[in-house]
Design an enzyme around this catalytic site. Structure first.
Site, PDB file in Angstrom:
ATOM      1  N   ILE A 267     -37.892  14.901  39.014  1.00 20.60           N
ATOM      2  CA  ILE A 267     -37.476  13.009  39.078  1.00 20.60           C
ATOM      3  C   ILE A 267     -39.045  12.945  39.810  1.00 20.60           C
ATOM      4  CG2 ILE A 267     -36.760  13.590  42.130  1.00 20.60           C
ATOM      5  CD1 ILE A 267     -35.667  10.429  41.748  1.00 20.60           C
ATOM      6  N   SER A 268     -40.140  12.590  38.644  1.00 19.02           N
ATOM      7  CA  SER A 268     -41.307  12.272  39.060  1.00 19.02           C
ATOM      8  C   SER A 268     -41.676  11.701  39.827  1.00 19.02           C
ATOM      9  CB  SER A 268     -42.394  11.367  37.892  1.00 19.02           C
ATOM     10  OG  SER A 268     -41.884  11.663  36.639  1.00 19.02           O
ATOM     11  N   GLN A 269     -43.466  11.506  40.622  1.00 15.42           N
ATOM     12  CA  GLN A 269     -43.621  10.617  41.454  1.00 15.42           C
ATOM     13  C   GLN A 269     -43.694   8.936  41.339  1.00 15.42           C
ATOM     14  OE1 GLN A 269     -47.855  11.990  41.131  1.00 15.42           O
ATOM     15  NE2 GLN A 269     -48.403  11.516  43.607  1.00 15.42           N
TER      16      GLN A 269
ATOM     17  N   ARG B 165     -33.796   5.554  45.644  1.00 20.58           N
ATOM     18  CA  ARG B 165     -34.253   6.699  45.270  1.00 20.58           C
ATOM     19  C   ARG B 165     -33.584   7.709  45.255  1.00 20.58           C
ATOM     20  NH1 ARG B 165     -38.802  10.757  45.383  1.00 20.58           N
ATOM     21  NH2 ARG B 165     -39.922  10.538  43.242  1.00 20.58           N
TER      22      ARG B 165
END
Lengths: 243, 807
Positions: free
Chosen positions: A92-94, A66
């Site tokens: 960028i999502s959780q 990530r």
């Protein structure tokens, strides 16, 4: 001359050591991120209708680096369970939400999946770990270009990114077993519904850039009839047990 | 010569700056964060008291220069601090995750408090220097502020907010030039200062342009290639930005059926303050292009009966008007508050919109929705309230602090009163999970029907939902079996779900758009049944209907739920938090903390707190506690009354902007006159008598108004706006006149008995004013505005009782 060579070897060893060390640190951080997600899912299991997420999804979460998908300035937060800004007003999502979304579309290795809204390319990379073919469309040019380079650099040859309007889907590659719509949509584009295979699923997160309010799963049954399911990715019921 | 003109100009600019900052930050950020930032920045007023109590001696020794310098610094810092604040990358949405954000926020507070600090220091210094003329100076301060509040509203009609900012900064610098004349400083200095006033106007325009948060709707849309702003209009009602996106269409059709085969035609987006998008559809006279409008949940009423006369409230870009035309409605009254929005369709984009607002069947009214209905003599087949706020703002609870008189029990009663026999009221909202708006509206409708004397509300309601929107219908009569059949067909053809209709079986709920449980159906049943009260008490969000006294429809917050949500923060739970209310509480908490610090600081630093022995020694002297209590009570009570009466008069004038401008200006101007009048009590040493008289007067008036304003407003509702404005001013004048007296008389009394407490009183009052504004909203949310008025009167009474005796 010898001294220079020795120095070079020493520096090289040092650099490699540092790199290995960094990789280890990231691996550890990723592992604890995965554990955090697993713990959260266990708590939320009743409401997600499952005890744990698909182990393959969790394996993908534990594999995809990530930190490569976030801006350099945010790398130290890459494995925290939080959304991060990636520029151009996008995020960028959780990781927890990414894991649940991926699980909800039930990816199988032979699947062909369409993503609308590539962003950093993180979701595409997770999907690329799980299925044969990932097609991803991004509307913002710099994001599309950097995601393309990034995914190629990381060896995700089965993920293709193109710049364009996600509304029309990817006609040449349709139909899709699943569609992930991460770009905000005022309504669900009819072309996308058409490009979904009977028995396929589409997932749409609804909310702001930093906070997903709810997940909407659109299911197309074998007769082509649609139903939606609205899911709160959280262990929370609006009513107490009395009602 | 006392510098009354420069004080008036300075006050006008400072008040204008305060209102303008609110506008600017509502554009850059979101309304509620703007509210928090500006509330905290106003503590600059309180800080000036602290500063004066420490440095007044030195400053007074060089009075003319010190005064002029502070006025000048106000003007310079108003611009400079705003420019610096624009560079701070504060992102409200990251506060919970990013440790830097609280620091950014603190820097914003500090930067923006500077102009207020300088303004208040200048005024405080002048009050200290010309003690014998305190009432006159305070009057100039209030009168200036009153004019400023009107001035900024007028200015915002003609100037974009960034130009308004330059003009205010220039005004501040001009006030310094004026001050130097009034205080007989060298002419050269005055001329130099007057020249400097040109500086803000010469800066490059790009410096002051508001930089929107990249997460606002408008910024997001502008990311799309080809999308650009083609037109901007400004007014105090908001900054309208028209956006075209020729390459990738906007496609705005919230809640469109999954079964719809076509989407909307080409659209222009119109954003208000960078959010709340409404669209103008390209209309080339081909009705088939608008078939999508029949695929929205809001189209339901047209399938139950043929409407002849329809009222669209909040017409915006005209989608609902088009929807009515699509369904062959003979006459449509379209009500829109913002004249610039109407102008877009009538002038700038008339051709694009196919002259929609000039169609024969369409009659456009520039008016506030509820006021229009209340004053209308017509009865409608359908009243359509379909304007949706932006989803992310609505979902985050960001409107919680906004008073809204559109969705109160009384408002719904008014709409129902204007329905023809068997007419329908239709209200469309976003579907949120867990459900909030739709259920609160349902509860509100049930209450409105009951209050209007309909014993069986369950016969008159239906509720349906798509995956994104819900539409509630309230009928003036019972729904017939044929209508219910039509509703079922409508839903079936569009994959919508009925959530409630009379006699609905449970099996009909939750079929196409499935929720974990049929929440809407269950809630509707509960709200209509005997257990409604228990349901409201147990539900994790606040669904109690809003009323005119507590007009907070958007506040869904419940304290009971906070702990549970915070526990879930790592698991995607944060979106469940209702931010607006929490922001209010956090603002109050911060303001309280900083106020305490500001008030205690000078005492700690200088050890100025008088000992008990000192206080007792002079029986005539005023104890610090008594002074503290008096100015605290006045600071709280003044704004309590002002804020509560602004809200009461909004219901009368029906236009939020005019109501705020007229009421605020009337309060400040007449309080200024009251202050001036009070000078005679100060001169004759009868301050206590003046205070007692003023407070008795305002208590009597306050109580009378509380009882009589409601009936009086209903009686005078039909009068033209100008007459209503005149009545408003007449009603406020005596109350405000009384309210203007206690503060300067208190200062004057303090001056004669305990002069060293003067700067301190100034600071306490400044801090109390900040607390008061936040507290008033919080109290109104829980107890209503009437309680706020009562509390204010009690505070005035207590202050007069404790302090008035002293003289």
């Amino acid at each position: 001359m010898m001294l220079i060579r020795l120095t070079l070897i020493f520096l090289l060893a040092l650099a490699t050591g540092t790199a290995t060390h960094a990789a280890d640190t990231y691996r550890q951080a990723r592992q604890s991120m995965v554990q955090a997600i697993e713990a959260n899912v266990r708590q939320t299991s009743l409401y997600l209708d499952r005890e744990a997420l698909d182990p393959r999804v969790m394996a993908a979460m534990a594999t995809v680096p990530r930190h490569e998908f976030v801006p350099r300035s945010h790398r130290k937060h890459a494995y925290k369970n939080r959304p991060l800004p990636i520029g151009h007003g996008q995020t960028i999502s959780q990781p927890y939400i990414v894991a649940i979304m991926t699980d909800l579309i039930k990816p199988k290795p032979h699947h062909r999946i369409l993503e609308v809204g590539t962003g950093s390319g993180y979701q595409a990379a997770i999907l690329a770990e799980l299925v044969d073919q990932v097609y991803s469309i991004e509307i913002i040019k710099p994001l599309a270009e950097s995601a393309k380079t990034r995914l190629a650099g990381l060896g995700y040859d089965n993920a293709r990114v193109r710049l364009g309007d996600g509304y029309y889907g990817w006609e040449e590659r349709a139909p899709f077993d699943a569609i992930v719509v991460t770009a905000a949509a005022s309504y669900i584009p009819p072309p996308l519904l058409k490009q979904l295979k009977p028995g396929g699923r589409m997932i749409i997160p609804v909310g702001s850039r930093f906070m997903v309010q709810q997940l909407v799963v659109v299911e197309k049954d074998l007769k082509g009839k649609f139903t939606t399911r609205q899911i709160l990715p959280v262990r929370f019921v609006p009513l107490t047990g009395k009602h | 010569m006392i510098p009354r003109y420069s004080i008036a100009l300075l006050s006008a600019c400072a008040l204008g700056f305060e209102i303008l900052l609110m506008r600017l930050f509502s554009i850059i950020q979101w309304h509620h964060f703007a509210y928090m930032i500006i509330s905290l920045a106003l503590l600059g007023y309180g800080a000036s008291g602290t500063f004066l109590s420490l440095a007044s001696k030195r400053l007074l020794a060089h009075f003319p220069l010190a005064y002029v310098a502070n006025v000048l610094l106000f003007g310079l810092s108003a611009l400079a601090c705003y420019l610096a604040a624009q560079q701070i990358p504060f992102n409200a949405q990251e506060v919970l995750w990013d440790a830097r954000q609280p620091w950014y926020l603190l820097s914003l507070y500090l930067l923006l408090s500077l102009p207020f600090f300088f303004a208040a220091t200048a005024i405080g210094l002048a009050l200290l220097r010309f003690r014998q003329d305190m009432s006159r100076l305070y009057a100039a301060d209030l009168l200036g502020a009153g004019l400023g509040s009107i001035g900024i509203v007028l200015l915002l009609f003609i100037a974009f907010p960034d130009l308004a900012l330059r003009l205010l900064a220039a005004g501040g610098i001009l006030a310094a030039a004026l001050a130097s004349r009034e205080l007989r400083l060298p002419l050269k200095l005055s001329l130099l200062l007057a020249g400097t006033a040109l500086l803000p106007l010469l800066l490059p325009a790009s410096w002051t342009t508001a930089k929107l948060s990249p997460y606002k709707e408008l910024s997001q849309v502008l990311q799309i290639s080809g999308a650009r702003i083609i037109d901007e209009h400004t007014s105090p009602l908001g900054l309208l930005s028209v956006v075209e996106s020729p390459l990738i269409p906007l496609r705005h059709a919230p809640g469109l059926s999954l079964l719809a085969t076509s989407g909307p035609p080409e659209q222009l987006g119109v954003f208000t303050d960078g959010g709340a998008m409404t669209v103008i559809n390209r209309n080339q006279g081909d009705p088939a292009r608008f078939a999508y409008l029949d695929q929205l949940s809001s189209a339901l009423p047209y399938h139950l009966r043929q409407a002849q006369r329809v009222l669209v409230l909040g017409a915006g870009g005209g989608s609902e008007v088009l929807q009515a035309l699509y369904h062959d409605v003979a006459h449509i009254d379209a009500v829109e508050l913002n004249p610039q929005m109407v102008n877009l369709l009538r002038k700038d984009y008339a051709a694009f919109s196919g002259r929609l607002y000039d169609e024969k069947a369409v009659e456009v009214h520039i008016n506030e929705a509820r006021g229009f209905v209340a004053g209308s003599a017509h009865r409608y087949d359908l009243i359509q309230l379909a304007a949706l706020d932006s989803f992310s703002a609505a979902a985050g609870g960001l409107y919680a602090l906004n008073e809204s008189y559109l969705y109160t029990v009384e408002a719904l009663q008014t709409y129902l009163d204007h329905l023809a026999d068997d007419g329908l009221l239709a209200i469309t909202r976003w579907v949120k999970l867990p459900p909030r708006d739709a259920l609160k509206l349902f509860a509100t409708a049930v209450e409105a029907l009951r209050r209007s004397g309909h014993p069986r509300p369950e016969q008159r309601l239906v509720l349906i939902r798509s995956w994104q929107t819900s539409t509630l219908l309230v009928k003036n009569g019972a729904f017939s079996p044929a209508e219910i059949q039509a509703l079922q067909d409508f839903c079936e053809q569009r994959a919508f779900d009925p959530a409630y209709y009379p006699g609905m079986p449970a099996a009909q709920a939750n079929r196409h758009n499935q929720l974990p449980q049929p929440y809407f159906y269950q809630a509707a049943q509960a709200l209509l049944g005997d257990e409604a009260r228990a349901f409201l008490a147990d539900y994790k969000f606040n669904l109690t209907p809003a009323t005119d006294d507590r007009p907070y429809f958007y506040n869904f917050f419940k304290w009971d739920t906070v702990g549970e949500i915070l526990d879930l923060r790592g698991q995607g739970g944060m979106p469940l938090l209702e931010w607006g209310y929490l922001v209010l509480v956090v603002t109050l908490f911060q303001a309280l903390l900083l106020s305490l610090l500001l008030i205690l600081l000078p005492l700690l630093l200088r050890g100025r707190w008088p000992t008990r022995r000192q206080s007792c020694a002079a029986k005539q002297a005023i104890g610090h506690w008594r002074a503290f209590g008096y100015f605290l009570a006045l600071g709280l009570a003044f704004l309590f009354l002002e804020i509560a009466f602004i809200q009461k008069f909004i219901l009368f004038l029906h236009h939020p902007l005019y109501a705020i401008a007229v009421v605020l200006a009337a309060f400040l101007v007449f309080a200024g006159l009251g202050s001036r009048y009070s000078q005679r009590y100060a001169d004759s040493g009868k301050q206590g008598k003046g205070i007692r008289l003023a407070v008795s007067g305002l208590i009597v008036l306050g109580l009378v108004y509380l009882m009589l304003l409601g009936p009086l407003f209903s009686l005078l509702l039909a009068l033209p706006t100008l007459a209503k404005v005149a009545i408003t001013i007449t009603l406020i004048a005596p109350l405000a006149f009384c309210m203007g007296m206690p503060f300067p008389l208190g200062l004057s009394l303090l001056d004669s008995k305990a002069p060293r407490l003067l700067p301190w009183a100034w600071g306490v009052n400044g801090c109390a004013s900040v607390l008061s504004a936040v507290l008033a909203t919080l109290l109104a949310i829980h107890f209503g505005f009437s309680t706020v008025v009562l509390l204010a009167l009690a505070l005035y009474g207590a202050a007069a009782f404790a302090f008035g005796k002293t003289s």
